[in-house]
Design a protein around this motif. Structure first.
Motif, mmCIF file in Angstrom:
data_model
loop_
_atom_site.group_PDB
_atom_site.id
_atom_site.type_symbol
_atom_site.label_atom_id
_atom_site.label_comp_id
_atom_site.label_asym_id
_atom_site.label_seq_id
_atom_site.Cartn_x
_atom_site.Cartn_y
_atom_site.Cartn_z
ATOM 1 N N ASP A 1 0.839 -1.208 0.000
ATOM 2 C CA ASP A 1 0.000 0.000 0.000
ATOM 3 C C ASP A 1 0.869 1.252 0.000
ATOM 4 O OD1 ASP A 1 -2.434 -1.336 -0.005
ATOM 5 O OD2 ASP A 1 -2.647 -1.301 2.180
ATOM 6 N N ALA A 2 1.907 1.255 0.850
ATOM 7 C CA ALA A 2 2.801 2.407 0.935
ATOM 8 C C ALA A 2 3.582 2.594 -0.366
ATOM 9 C CB ALA A 2 3.758 2.233 2.109
ATOM 10 N N ALA A 3 4.019 1.489 -0.963
ATOM 11 C CA ALA A 3 4.766 1.564 -2.224
ATOM 12 C C ALA A 3 3.875 2.090 -3.346
ATOM 13 C CB ALA A 3 5.327 0.193 -2.585
ATOM 14 N N ALA B 1 1.301 4.071 -3.033
ATOM 15 C CA ALA B 1 1.091 5.498 -2.794
ATOM 16 C C ALA B 1 2.266 6.326 -3.302
ATOM 17 C CB ALA B 1 0.860 5.746 -1.309
ATOM 18 N N GLN B 2 3.477 5.778 -3.181
ATOM 19 C CA GLN B 2 4.664 6.493 -3.641
ATOM 20 C C GLN B 2 4.824 6.397 -5.155
ATOM 21 O OE1 GLN B 2 6.339 8.169 -1.389
ATOM 22 N NE2 GLN B 2 8.069 8.916 -2.580
ATOM 23 N N PHE B 3 4.718 5.197 -5.693
ATOM 24 C CA PHE B 3 4.924 5.000 -7.123
ATOM 25 C C PHE B 3 3.860 5.709 -7.958
ATOM 26 C CE2 PHE B 3 7.269 0.853 -6.111
ATOM 27 C CZ PHE B 3 8.493 1.332 -6.529
ATOM 28 N N ARG B 4 2.616 5.724 -7.493
ATOM 29 C CA ARG B 4 1.548 6.274 -8.330
ATOM 30 C C ARG B 4 1.667 7.779 -8.487
ATOM 31 N NH1 ARG B 4 -4.324 5.411 -5.851
ATOM 32 N NH2 ARG B 4 -4.827 6.728 -7.640
ATOM 33 N N VAL B 5 2.274 8.449 -7.524
ATOM 34 C CA VAL B 5 2.451 9.893 -7.600
ATOM 35 C C VAL B 5 3.774 10.255 -8.268
ATOM 36 C CG1 VAL B 5 2.716 12.022 -6.263
ATOM 37 C CG2 VAL B 5 0.980 10.339 -5.601
ATOM 38 N N HIS B 6 4.853 9.546 -7.908
ATOM 39 C CA HIS B 6 6.192 9.937 -8.356
ATOM 40 C C HIS B 6 6.745 9.078 -9.486
ATOM 41 C CE1 HIS B 6 6.353 12.668 -4.975
ATOM 42 N NE2 HIS B 6 5.968 11.685 -4.185
ATOM 43 N N GLY B 7 6.117 7.922 -9.765
ATOM 44 C CA GLY B 7 6.637 7.052 -10.797
ATOM 45 C C GLY B 7 7.814 6.229 -10.316
ATOM 46 N N TYR B 8 8.263 5.319 -11.162
ATOM 47 C CA TYR B 8 9.351 4.418 -10.791
ATOM 48 C C TYR B 8 10.686 5.148 -10.669
ATOM 49 C CZ TYR B 8 12.783 0.658 -11.164
ATOM 50 O OH TYR B 8 13.854 -0.179 -10.941
ATOM 51 N N ALA B 9 11.025 5.929 -11.693
ATOM 52 C CA ALA B 9 12.360 6.527 -11.748
ATOM 53 C C ALA B 9 12.597 7.531 -10.625
ATOM 54 C CB ALA B 9 12.571 7.199 -13.104
ATOM 55 N N THR C 1 11.328 7.507 -7.637
ATOM 56 C CA THR C 1 11.125 6.925 -6.314
ATOM 57 C C THR C 1 12.368 6.125 -5.939
ATOM 58 O OG1 THR C 1 8.716 6.764 -6.579
ATOM 59 C CG2 THR C 1 9.728 5.349 -4.925
ATOM 60 N N SER C 2 13.023 6.520 -4.875
ATOM 61 C CA SER C 2 14.232 5.822 -4.444
ATOM 62 C C SER C 2 13.891 4.734 -3.432
ATOM 63 C CB SER C 2 15.212 6.810 -3.807
ATOM 64 O OG SER C 2 14.691 7.298 -2.571
ATOM 65 N N THR C 3 14.811 3.821 -3.251
ATOM 66 C CA THR C 3 14.630 2.788 -2.229
ATOM 67 C C THR C 3 14.523 3.422 -0.849
ATOM 68 O OG1 THR C 3 15.917 1.242 -3.575
ATOM 69 C CG2 THR C 3 15.590 0.677 -1.262
ATOM 70 N N GLU C 4 15.287 4.484 -0.619
ATOM 71 C CA GLU C 4 15.224 5.173 0.669
ATOM 72 C C GLU C 4 13.836 5.734 0.923
ATOM 73 O OE1 GLU C 4 17.604 5.499 -1.581
ATOM 74 O OE2 GLU C 4 19.277 4.585 -0.487
ATOM 75 N N GLN C 5 13.236 6.326 -0.120
ATOM 76 C CA GLN C 5 11.880 6.857 0.019
ATOM 77 C C GLN C 5 10.888 5.740 0.330
ATOM 78 O OE1 GLN C 5 11.812 8.707 -3.854
ATOM 79 N NE2 GLN C 5 11.789 10.777 -2.958
ATOM 80 N N LEU C 6 11.050 4.606 -0.335
ATOM 81 C CA LEU C 6 10.156 3.476 -0.097
ATOM 82 C C LEU C 6 10.277 2.979 1.335
ATOM 83 C CD1 LEU C 6 10.730 1.568 -3.452
ATOM 84 C CD2 LEU C 6 8.596 2.655 -2.731
ATOM 85 N N CYS C 7 11.504 2.908 1.830
ATOM 86 C CA CYS C 7 11.707 2.472 3.217
ATOM 87 C C CYS C 7 11.060 3.452 4.187
ATOM 88 C CB CYS C 7 13.198 2.346 3.522
ATOM 89 S SG CYS C 7 14.016 0.968 2.682
ATOM 90 N N TYR D 1 14.379 -5.704 1.151
ATOM 91 C CA TYR D 1 15.027 -6.594 0.197
ATOM 92 C C TYR D 1 14.780 -8.064 0.536
ATOM 93 C CZ TYR D 1 17.472 -2.841 -2.230
ATOM 94 O OH TYR D 1 17.769 -1.738 -2.990
ATOM 95 N N ASN D 2 14.706 -8.385 1.816
ATOM 96 C CA ASN D 2 14.418 -9.765 2.203
ATOM 97 C C ASN D 2 13.034 -10.199 1.730
ATOM 98 O OD1 ASN D 2 16.879 -10.188 3.466
ATOM 99 N ND2 ASN D 2 16.119 -9.626 5.504
ATOM 100 N N ALA D 3 12.098 -9.275 1.765
ATOM 101 C CA ALA D 3 10.722 -9.613 1.387
ATOM 102 C C ALA D 3 10.502 -9.565 -0.117
ATOM 103 C CB ALA D 3 9.745 -8.659 2.085
ATOM 104 N N PHE D 4 11.112 -8.593 -0.795
ATOM 105 C CA PHE D 4 10.786 -8.374 -2.210
ATOM 106 C C PHE D 4 11.968 -8.554 -3.149
ATOM 107 C CE2 PHE D 4 7.774 -5.878 0.323
ATOM 108 C CZ PHE D 4 6.579 -6.410 -0.125
ATOM 109 N N GLY D 5 13.163 -8.648 -2.636
ATOM 110 C CA GLY D 5 14.323 -8.909 -3.478
ATOM 111 C C GLY D 5 14.979 -7.673 -4.052
ATOM 112 N N SER D 6 14.182 -6.749 -4.600
ATOM 113 C CA SER D 6 14.743 -5.555 -5.231
ATOM 114 C C SER D 6 13.633 -4.531 -5.417
ATOM 115 C CB SER D 6 15.353 -5.902 -6.598
ATOM 116 O OG SER D 6 14.333 -6.314 -7.494
ATOM 117 N N LYS D 7 14.048 -3.321 -5.746
ATOM 118 C CA LYS D 7 13.072 -2.277 -6.061
ATOM 119 C C LYS D 7 12.234 -2.688 -7.271
ATOM 120 C CE LYS D 7 12.848 2.420 -7.928
ATOM 121 N NZ LYS D 7 13.607 3.594 -8.388
#
Length: 201
Positions: A14-16, A18-26, A28-34, A45-51
Motif C-alpha cells: 500500500d505504501a509503495a 502510494a509512492q509510485f503512483r504519484v512519483h513514478g518508478y524513476a 522513487t528511491s529505495t530510501e523513500q520506499l523504506c 530486500y528480504n521480502a521483495f528482493g529488489s526495487k
C-alpha cells in the motif's frame, strides 16, 4: 527457526503504491520506499528482493485494488448503464478530491508506467500487467455501455468499444490534468461534460 517479519507485506505494498503512483518508478528511491513503508532496507530486500520486484508487486496490487473497485461499480445491477459510468468516474474524482486536500494529485501507476517506455522495455511483465488491466477495464466498460444502450440511459447509437475507450482516455486525461495542477472542480466539469454527451438525458 526463521525470524517473524517485522511488517505486513500488504501494508508495504500500500505504501509503495502510494509512492509510485504519484512519483513514478524513476523518481522513487529505495530510501523513500523504506521511509513511507516504515521498514529497514534489509527487510524490504528480504521480502521483495529488489526495487524492481517491489514495483511489479505494487503494480499488481494497484491493478487488483483499483480494478476491483471499478468492477464493483461497473457491474452493479441496481444501476443503469449511465449510473455505472457516473459511479466509476465518481471513484476517480473522489481520489483526486482527497489527494487535493493533501496538496497533491492522486497519481496513477498505469499512466506513469505507460508514459515511461523504458520501464516497460525493462521488464516484459510490466507491459503484460498493463495490457491485461486495460483489457479488463475496457471489457467492463463495454458491458456497462451495452446496459445503458438497452435501458435507454445511454444513446442507442453509441459504439460500445469506442465509447469504452473514450472513457478510458477520459480517466487517463483526468489523472494527467490533476498532475499538471488542474483543480478538482474543473476535473469534475470535464468529466460531466464528456459523460453528458453519451447520455440520453
Amino acid at each position: 527457526m526463521a525470524r517473524p517479519r517485522e511488517f505486513s507485506e500488504s501494508a508495504v505494498l500500500d505504501a509503495a503504491v502510494a509512492q509510485f503512483r504519484v512519483h513514478g518508478y524513476a523518481d522513487t528511491s529505495t530510501e523513500q520506499l523504506c521511509t513511507v513503508a516504515g521498514v529497514r532496507r534489509s527487510s524490504l530486500y528480504n521480502a521483495f528482493g529488489s526495487k524492481d520486484e517491489l514495483f511489479i508487486r505494487a503494480l499488481e496490487h494497484y491493478l487488483s485494488d483499483t480494478g476491483g473497485r471499478q468492477e464493483d461499480a461497473l457491474s452493479d445491477e441496481d444501476l443503469s448503464g449511465a449510473e455505472r459510468l457516473d459511479a466509476v468516474m465518481g471513484l476517480i474524482l473522489g481520489e483526486e478530491d482527497d489527494a487535493a486536500r493533501h496538496g497533491h494529485a492522486a497519481g496513477c501507476m498505469v499512466v506513469n508506467s505507460r508514459m515511461a517506455p523504458d520501464l516497460v522495455d525493462q521488464d516484459e511483465r510490466i507491459g503484460q500487467l498493463l495490457d491485461r488491466g486495460l483489457a479488463h477495464q475496457t471489457s467492463l466498460l463495454i458491458q456497462a455501455v451495452d446496459v445503458g444502450r438497452r435501458d435507454g440511459s445511454l444513446k442507442a447509437e453509441l459504439p460500445p468499444r469506442e465509447t469504452a475507450l473514450t472513457i478510458v482516455s477520459l480517466i487517463s486525461g483526468i489523472r494527467v490534468l490533476a498532475q499538471a495542477g488542474t483543480g478538482p472542480e474543473d476535473l469534475r466539469q470535464i468529466a460531466n461534460l464528456t459523460l453528458s454527451g453519451l447520455k440520453t438525458a
